[in-house]
Write an enzyme that holds these catalytic residues in place. Sequence first.
Site, PDB file in Angstrom:
ATOM      1  CG  HIS A  16      55.469  35.326   7.505  1.00 43.34           C
ATOM      2  ND1 HIS A  16      54.549  35.446   7.264  1.00 43.34           N
ATOM      3  CD2 HIS A  16      55.162  34.137   8.599  1.00 43.34           C
ATOM      4  CE1 HIS A  16      53.157  35.638   7.636  1.00 43.34           C
ATOM      5  NE2 HIS A  16      53.986  34.100   8.484  1.00 43.34           N
ATOM      6  CE  LYS A  40      32.655  28.721   3.155  1.00 42.57           C
ATOM      7  NZ  LYS A  40      33.489  27.548   2.518  1.00 42.57           N
ATOM      8  NE  ARG A  91      54.358  35.872  16.878  1.00 42.37           N
ATOM      9  CZ  ARG A  91      52.740  35.884  16.198  1.00 42.37           C
ATOM     10  NH1 ARG A  91      52.477  37.518  15.717  1.00 42.37           N
ATOM     11  NH2 ARG A  91      52.033  34.672  16.911  1.00 42.37           N
ATOM     12  CB  SER A 129      49.338  36.578   9.699  1.00 50.30           C
ATOM     13  OG  SER A 129      50.371  36.500   8.351  1.00 50.30           O
TER      14      SER A 129
END
Length: 160
Positions: A16, A40, A91, A129
Site C-alpha cells: 500500500h 467485526k 498483484r 492485508s
Amino acid sequence: MKIIYPGSFDPLTLGHIDLIKRLAKMYDEVIVAVLINDNKNSLFTLEEREEIIKEEIEAENLTNVSIKSFDGLLVNFAKKEDVKLIARGLRQVTDYEYEKNIAMFNAELYEGLETIFLLSNPKYSFISSSGVREVIRFKGDVSTFVSSNVKKKIEENFYK
C-alpha cells in the site's frame, strides 16, 4: 489532477505504501480513501487506520496526499469529491479479473469515471492485508510485510 486510492488498509502494508508513494509522484493530489468497514474482524478501528496512514504519509513527506473515509459505494464518494480517477493495485492476474469487473460497474454508475491499474512492485506482490492478518493471528513476524511503525502498533495491540 486528482486520484482516489481506496481500500480498507487493515493493516496498511508495504505494498500500500509503495502505491501511495508512486501515485504521489504521478498526480497533483492523491486521496487515500479509507473504507468504513463494519466487519467485526477488523484489526484496527477506522481512526487507528487513518492515524497509521497519516504517520506514514508524514514520514515520507507526501504533502499532496490526504486521507478521507467513506462508506457505501465508492462512486458516491468520488462524485462527492469531484474526482473521476480511481487507482487500484494489481498483484496477480486474479486481481485483474476481480478489479476489472468492479471498474466496469463503477464506470456504469458514474459516467466518465476511469480506473487505472498499477502493477505492484514484485517484492510486494504476494503481500495482502488478509495474509498479514493471518500471520498476526498466530503471532508471527510481520516485519517484512509492514513498516516498522505498523509493526509496532500490531505488537502493542495483538502481541501481549
